[in-house]
Scaffold this motif. Structure first.
Motif, PDB file in Angstrom:
ATOM      1  N   ASN A   2       0.724  -1.157   0.123  1.00 32.63           N
ATOM      2  CA  ASN A   2       0.083   0.095  -0.077  1.00 32.63           C
ATOM      3  C   ASN A   2       0.752   1.248   0.232  1.00 32.63           C
ATOM      4  O   ASN A   2       2.253   0.837   0.025  1.00 32.63           O
ATOM      5  N   THR A   3       0.222   2.182  -0.092  1.00 34.41           N
ATOM      6  CA  THR A   3       1.110   3.772  -0.103  1.00 34.41           C
ATOM      7  C   THR A   3       1.986   3.900   0.960  1.00 34.41           C
ATOM      8  O   THR A   3       3.121   4.242   0.572  1.00 34.41           O
ATOM      9  N   ASP A   4       1.565   3.835   2.254  1.00 31.00           N
ATOM     10  CA  ASP A   4       2.537   3.906   3.290  1.00 31.00           C
ATOM     11  C   ASP A   4       3.731   2.936   3.373  1.00 31.00           C
ATOM     12  O   ASP A   4       4.687   3.363   3.621  1.00 31.00           O
ATOM     13  N   ASP A   5       3.245   1.740   3.222  1.00 32.51           N
ATOM     14  CA  ASP A   5       4.349   0.668   2.736  1.00 32.51           C
ATOM     15  C   ASP A   5       5.452   1.081   1.750  1.00 32.51           C
ATOM     16  O   ASP A   5       6.515   0.755   1.932  1.00 32.51           O
ATOM     17  N   THR A   6       4.894   1.586   0.622  1.00 32.65           N
ATOM     18  CA  THR A   6       5.913   1.909  -0.456  1.00 32.65           C
ATOM     19  C   THR A   6       6.663   3.138  -0.100  1.00 32.65           C
ATOM     20  O   THR A   6       7.730   2.817  -0.157  1.00 32.65           O
ATOM     21  N   LEU A   7       6.033   4.209   0.303  1.00 26.75           N
ATOM     22  CA  LEU A   7       6.860   5.345   0.943  1.00 26.75           C
ATOM     23  C   LEU A   7       7.883   4.767   2.027  1.00 26.75           C
ATOM     24  O   LEU A   7       8.941   5.341   2.111  1.00 26.75           O
ATOM     25  N   ALA A   8       7.362   4.183   3.073  1.00 25.25           N
ATOM     26  CA  ALA A   8       8.295   3.602   4.115  1.00 25.25           C
ATOM     27  C   ALA A   8       9.500   2.744   3.380  1.00 25.25           C
ATOM     28  O   ALA A   8      10.586   2.877   3.809  1.00 25.25           O
ATOM     29  N   ALA A   9       9.275   1.844   2.528  1.00 25.77           N
ATOM     30  CA  ALA A   9      10.255   0.989   1.950  1.00 25.77           C
ATOM     31  C   ALA A   9      11.253   2.043   1.120  1.00 25.77           C
ATOM     32  O   ALA A   9      12.554   1.601   1.395  1.00 25.77           O
ATOM     33  N   LEU A  10      10.852   2.953   0.673  1.00 24.40           N
ATOM     34  CA  LEU A  10      11.875   3.788  -0.097  1.00 24.40           C
ATOM     35  C   LEU A  10      12.497   4.703   0.790  1.00 24.40           C
ATOM     36  O   LEU A  10      13.674   4.865   0.659  1.00 24.40           O
ATOM     37  N   GLU A  11      12.034   5.222   1.961  1.00 18.71           N
ATOM     38  CA  GLU A  11      12.654   5.895   2.925  1.00 18.71           C
ATOM     39  C   GLU A  11      13.649   5.180   3.461  1.00 18.71           C
ATOM     40  O   GLU A  11      14.744   5.412   3.804  1.00 18.71           O
ATOM     41  N   GLN A  12      13.373   3.999   3.849  1.00 20.27           N
ATOM     42  CA  GLN A  12      14.280   2.987   4.496  1.00 20.27           C
ATOM     43  C   GLN A  12      15.314   2.740   3.591  1.00 20.27           C
ATOM     44  O   GLN A  12      16.476   2.331   4.355  1.00 20.27           O
ATOM     45  N   ALA A  13      15.211   2.581   2.324  1.00 19.20           N
ATOM     46  CA  ALA A  13      16.273   2.470   1.437  1.00 19.20           C
ATOM     47  C   ALA A  13      17.301   3.646   1.206  1.00 19.20           C
ATOM     48  O   ALA A  13      18.201   3.607   0.648  1.00 19.20           O
ATOM     49  N   GLY A  14      16.690   4.666   1.773  1.00 14.63           N
ATOM     50  CA  GLY A  14      17.643   5.945   1.591  1.00 14.63           C
ATOM     51  C   GLY A  14      17.032   7.097   0.641  1.00 14.63           C
ATOM     52  O   GLY A  14      17.839   7.965   0.761  1.00 14.63           O
TER      53      GLY A  14
END
Length: 66
Positions: A2-14
């Motif tokens: 979902n949207t939150d997961d996508t943004l969180a994954a990208l943020e976590q990746a840097g």
């Protein structure tokens, strides 16, 4: 993903997601799981190659957003 997961994954990746304009965050939030996975894989490969490409970084406008 979902949207939150996508943004969180990208943020976590840097990816500097929080620093992006709302319009760009909306585009990233709308990525499919396959698109997100591809972007994360590309980021991982670039990070793995960092010592080889770091010297070229100054020539990139915006750092290719990585």
């Amino acid at each position: 993903m979902n949207t939150d997961d996508t943004l969180a994954a990208l943020e976590q990746a840097g990816f500097p997601v929080a620093d992006l304009p709302a319009e760009q965050r909306a585009v990233l939030a709308g990525l499919t799981s396959a698109e997100t996975d591809a972007l994360l894989e590309i980021k991982r490969r670039l990070d793995d190659a960092e010592p080889d490409v770091r010297a070229h970084e100054a020539g990139l406008v915006g750092g290719l957003f990585f």
